[in-house]
Scaffold this active site. Sequence first.
Site, mmCIF file in Angstrom:
data_model
loop_
_atom_site.group_PDB
_atom_site.id
_atom_site.type_symbol
_atom_site.label_atom_id
_atom_site.label_comp_id
_atom_site.label_asym_id
_atom_site.label_seq_id
_atom_site.Cartn_x
_atom_site.Cartn_y
_atom_site.Cartn_z
ATOM 1 C CG ASP A 127 -2.196 -0.370 1.195
ATOM 2 O OD1 ASP A 127 -2.390 -1.023 -0.017
ATOM 3 O OD2 ASP A 127 -2.827 -0.688 2.131
ATOM 4 C CG ASP A 184 -5.019 0.083 5.231
ATOM 5 O OD1 ASP A 184 -5.599 -0.074 4.373
ATOM 6 O OD2 ASP A 184 -4.390 1.186 5.489
ATOM 7 C CG ASP A 207 -6.531 -3.825 1.389
ATOM 8 O OD1 ASP A 207 -6.811 -3.674 0.086
ATOM 9 O OD2 ASP A 207 -6.322 -2.853 2.127
#
Lengths: 1072, 295
Positions: free
Chosen positions: A352, A693, A697
Site C-alpha cells: 500500500d 489495512d 483488502d
Amino acid sequence: MKSPFCSLSFSLSFGIQDDHRLSASELETKYGTSISEGLSSAKAAQVLARDGPNALTPPKATPEIVKFLKQMIGGFSILLWIGAVFSWISFGIQLAQGTVSFIDQLYLGVVLALVVILTGIFAYYQEAKSTNIMASFSKMIPQQALVIRDGEKKELPADQLVVGDIVEIKGGDRIPADIRLIFAQGCKVDNSSLTGESEPQSRSCDFTHENPLETKNIAFYSTTCVEGTATGIVINTGDRTIIGRIASLTSGVGNEKTPIAIEIEHFVYLVAGVAISIGVLFFIISVSMRYKILDSIIFLIGIIVANVPEGLLATVTVSLSLTAKRMAKKNCLVKNLEAVETLGSTSVICSDKTGTLTQNRMTVAHLWFDNQIYSADTSEDQTTQPFDQSSPSWTALSKIVTLCNRAEFRPGQENLPIMKRVVVGDASETALLKFAEVILGDVMNIRAQNKKVAEIPFNSTNKFQLSIHKTDDPNDERFLLVMKGAPERILERCSTIMINGKEEPLDSEKAEAFQTAYMELGGMGERVLGFCHLYLPENEFPDTYSFDTDSMNFPTSNLCFVGLLSMIDPPRSTVPDAVSKCRSAGIKVIMVTGDHPITAKAIAKSVGIISATSETVEDIAKRLNIPVEQVNWREATAAVVNGMELKDMSSQQLDEILCNHSEIVFARTSPQQKLIIVEGCQRQGAVVAVTGDGVNDSPALKKADIGIAMGIAGSDAAKNAADMVLLDDNFASIVTGVEEGRLIFDNLKKTIAYTLTKNIAELCPFLIYIIASIPLPIGTITILFIDLGTDIIPSVALAYEKAESDIMNRRPRNKRKDRLVNEQLAIYSYLQIGIMQSVGAFVTYFTVYAEQGFLPSTLLGVRVNWENNAINDFEDSYGQEWTKYQRTYLQWTGYTAFFVSITIQQVADLIIRKTRRNSIFQQGNKVIWVGIFSQIGIALILTYGLGHVTALNFTPLRFQYWFVAVPFAILIWVYDEVRKLFIRRYPGNHLHPIFLSKENITNFPISSLLLQAGGTRTCIIKTHPHHCLLPPYGDLLPLLTKPLLLECPVCAISSMGSPHDGVKEFHDYEKK
Amino acid sequence: MARDKEKRSCGQVWAEWKAFVWDPRTRQLLGRTASSWGLILLFYLVFYGFLAGLFALTMWVMLQSVDPHVPKYQDRLLTPGMMIRPYAEGLDVTFNVSQRHTWMPYVHALHQFLEPYNDSLQAARNAACTPGRYHEQPDDGVPNVPKRACRFNRSSLGPCAGLGPPHSETYGYGTGQPCVLVKINRVINYFPGANKSINVVCAAKDEEDAALLGPLHLFPPNGSIDLMYFPYYGKRVHVNYTQPVVAVQFANATAGVQHHVECRLRALGMRGEGAEPQRDRFAGRVEFRLRLHRE
C-alpha cells in the site's frame, strides 16, 4: 479468479434491496419504525431475536480437538504409531505363544505412543499459544451507538442495533450498521476501509446513483464519519451488511500452504521414504536370513525409530516461535508460526502507499513565493523549518496560512509535540495548521488577535476559502481579506503579485512564472494551494462595516497574489532505506494504491520503488519527443499502470507487465484489482507479500502467500485475513521481518542437517546387528533419549545462529529449487558425517566389549545364543562364562557407550553445522555453548544419575569410554573445516555435488552476479519461461549450460564461457 | 505448484522421467554424466577406504592394549552364574521313561559333557592337587606361564558318572531316576568361599513340591566342591582346566508333575542378597524344571 468479484458486486447490489430509492415515509412503513420516535423497545427486541446481534460472525474456527488430532497424526507421528502398533502386535504374539519372558515389546510400544502424544501436545500447545496472542490482539472495545427508541435518545452497545432503528451519527463516530440517511448536515464519511478511496466522501439524504454502493444516501457499517452529523435508518445489520458480505467472501479464498509447511512436508516424505525403504529392505533381508518374522518386525521397529528424528518437528516449532517472538519485538506480530519463514522467501511485496510507505498525513512539502520554490521539511518529527523566512512575502503568506484556516487543535495537548497533536479539520487544513504552528508558534493566539469578522468556507463550486479579519496592528484599521484555494482560481482573482513584500502588477511574464511553478509542484504529485490577500481600504470598509457573505458586499477580485503551498503525504523516513534493502535482497516492491498516478509515481520515486535512473514508457516518449506508441517498451524498466488500464487487460498482458518491468506502480486501482495483481505475481512463481489495512483488502491478504495487515490503521477484517500484523504500520518493519525469515530458513537447515546426521549412527547398529549377528549396540529406548534428550537443546541453539553472509544481499530462495532439505544436505549428512559418527561409535562399542572379555572376533554371529534366556554359561574370549543377566547388563553398558559416543560426536556435528561456509573461527554464538553443555550435561545425568534405573537401559559408564570417540569427533570437525575451506577457495568447483550443498552457491551476493553477466543480466532472467522474476543464482547454473539461453534474443551468453569461470570471477570480485 | 502438475500430461511426465534416467542428448545417467558419476564413485571409494583404514587402525591399537590372558574388567562377574547339564532347548528336563527317544538326547549330552572327565584323561593331563585349599600358581616373574589343572575324576559322581556299559548306561533316565549335573561358571581369578569349604545344595523351589520331588542324592557327597579347582586362570594358560561339577540324582520324583528345582552354591562371601544377584536369577544359583512320565 475474477469471478468472486463479479459475483460480489452482483450480490451486493442485489442484497441492498432498493432502500436508497425509497422516501423517508416509505422507509418508515417498510421497517415499521418512526423517524421521530424510533422503534419501540419491544419491537426492537423482537427483531433482535429474529436477526441476531449486529456483529460480524467470526470466521469458523477449527475445533480444538481436530487441531489436536492433526498434531497427533501429522508428520512422523504416523510412522511412530506404526512402530508402536507393531510392538504391541509382537507382544501379543509372544503372549499368545506363551513365551513372554520380557515385557520389553509392550513397554517399547507404550514409550513410542507416549513420544507421539507428548510431542503432539507440545506442538499443539505452541500453536495454541501463538493463536492466543492474536486473539487477545483482536479484541475490540465495545462500540456504542446513539439510538432513538421509544421516543428517547439512548446510548446502546452497537451490537444491539436492529433493522429499523434510528441512529444519530456525528463526526468521529464509526458507522454502527448499514444506514440509509434521512438527515445529513455537512456529513462526510471515510470509506477507505471499504473501497480504499482515501478521500472522505460527502453524504446526504439524496438518492444520487442507481448503484447502492455509489449513492450518497447510504453509509456503510465500519466506515467512519469524518465530519458533520447525520441521522439514518438501519437497513442491514451484522453479516448482512456490505462489510459482512465481503468478510464472508474472504473465507471463500483458499488458504495456500506456507512455503515452510511445504518444505517440512517434503522433508518428512524424504525421511519417511528412507525409513520405510530401509526398514522394508532389511525386513526382507532378515526374513531371508531365516530370522523369525517376529524378530524381523522388531528389527523393523528399531529401524523406523532410528530413522525418524522424533524431536525435530518440536524443535522446528520452537525455533519458529523464537523467531516469531523476536519479530514481535521488531513490530511484526506473526499470527501463523509458519508465516515467519514465508516472509523470508518473499520475492515480491505488493505494498500500500498510504500509511505504509507514507506517514498518512498531509504535510507541507514546498512553498513558492518571490518567484522561488522552497522545500519544507517533511520528516515525522519536525520542530523547525529550515527555509529562508526573512522575506516580507513570507510574512504575508504565513498570515494567510494562519488566518484562512478553520482547523483547530483539540484542547489539552499543549505538551505533545506539534506533529502528534490531534486536529479537528480536513487533511490539508491540518497540514497548514501544523506547518504554521511549527514556524510561528501559537497559531490560536494569532487568530485571536486577528479577529475573524466574516468567512466563506471552501466549497466545490467556488474552490476557494475566504475570511476577513481585523488586524493585530493597532495603527492599521484596515480589514484584511485572506483567501486560499485552487491556484488557477486564485490567480484569476488577482491583479497584483507580491514580490519581496512589494505588490507588483501581475503581467504575463509573472503569470508564466506562476504556471511553471504550479506545473512543477503538481508534477511532483503534490496538492497545490494558492494564497492571496487584500487589505480593504479603510474608508470604504470602516470599523463598523457589516460583512455579508451571502451578498458578498466586499471585493473578491483584483487581489494580491502572495504564493503557493503544496502538500503531500510524505514518505516515512525509514522507507527509502528499506526499499533499497529489498532491492539488494532481490525483492521486487510493487506499489498498489488508489491514489492518482502522478502522486503515486512521485512517492514511488522518492522512496526508491522507481529508481532515479529508470524511466517509464511515458518518460522515454517525453525525452525522445515521440508518441508513446513508438517507444519500445522493453527499454522502460519502470511502469506506472493505471487502474483503468488494468481493468481492460487480459491476464497475459498483466503477466507481460509484471515480467518486463522491474519497477511497477499500480495507481488508481480498486481494491479488487489488488487480488488480480497478487494472482498475477503468483503466476510468475513469486512468493507474494501483500500489505493492506481495509476490509476490502482482506481477499488479497488471504490470497497472498503472506498477508500483512496494519496494526494501527488496519481493520479487524484485514487483521483477521492476514498472517502477520505490522504493529507500527511501517514498511521498514517488513524488511526486518524478511531478514528474520531468511535467517530462520538458513538456521532450520542447519538444525535439520544436525539432526539427520546421527540418524545414520542410530541406524547402522541395527543393520550390522542384523547382518553380523552381534549383540545389539544401541537400544530403541536409548535412541529416543538421543532424539528427545541430548539433541533437543543444541538444535534449538542453532536457531540463535546469526546470519552468515549478508543475507539481505542475496536473492529470495526459489521455492521450487532451494529446498529446506535437498539431496546434497541429505547425502552429506547421511553418507559422510553420519558414517564417520557410526565408525566412532562402533569403536567405542567394541572397546567396551573387549575390555569386559568379549573380543570383536567372539562377537560375530553370536546373536541367537547371546539373546537366549536359557543359556547362562555363555563363554567369552577368555573362557569365562556369563549368565544372561550379566550379558544383558554388558549390552546396556554397550548402549550407554554407543550413546555417549554419538553425543560426543554430535558436539562436533553441532560445531560444524553452526556455519555453512565460514570457518568456526570466523563466527561465534554464545547460545551454542548452552547447547554443548546441555548435551553433555544431559548425557552425564542419564548415565550416572539414571544409570541404576533398569528400565532406561543406562549403566554408569567408565569414564574413559567418554573419550574413545573424541578422535572421531575431531576428525569430523577437521574434515568439515577442510570442506569449508575448499568451498571458500574454489567456489563453483565441479566436485561440489559431492560435498557441497547447493545453497552455498546461492550465497553469492547479487551485486557480483550482475557484474558477471554485465548488462545482459536481466536478459537471462527474462528468457526463462518460468522465472522471469529473477531466479536465484542457484537456478542460473543449470540454465547456463542449456541451449535455451543461447536462444536469448538480445544478449550474447555464448561469450560468457563456462559458468564456473563466471562464479570464480565474481568470487574474486567479492574478495576485493 | 498444483497448477504445473495439472498442465503436464502423463506422457510428458514419463518423457521427463526417461530423460532423467538416461538423457541421450547430454549423455547423462540419472542427471549426471559418466565422468561425474565416476568422480563421485572415486570419491566415496577413497572416503570409505580411508574410514575403513582408520577403523581398522583404531581397533588394532585398542586390541594391542587388551591383555589376551586376563580381561581388563571383571566387575560384571563378581558372583559366578550356575548352569545345569544336560542342556537342551532351555532349562527343562522333560522325558518319558518308557520312551527311549525322549531321554536319549540327554544321555548323549551327558556322555559328551563328561568325556573330558574320564579318569584316564584326568590322570594323563591333570595334576593331583592338595584338596581343601586353593591351587594358586603364581607367575613368578615369567608372565602367563601355562598353568596346570587339578584332576576331577568322573568316578566321583557315583551313579551319575555314567560309567556303566556304554549301551545300557542311561544316567538314571531309563529307570526314572535322572541325574542332572550342576556346574559353576568359570570366572578368572575367582576364589569362592573365602578359604572355607563350599558346596551345592538343591531343593524343590516350593515347599509343597518337596514331598512330590522326593529325595535328592548329591555326588560328590554333600554336593561339596573342593577349593583346589580354584582359581581359574583363563583358557589361554589354563588349558585342560576341568570345571568341578555336582551331580543331583532324583531318586523318586513323582511322575506327571512339573517340579521346580533350585540349586545354590553355598559359600562364604557370596553376594547372594544384593539387588543385582536378585535380578540375576542365575547368579550363584540355578533353577530348572524337571518333569518325567512313566507310561
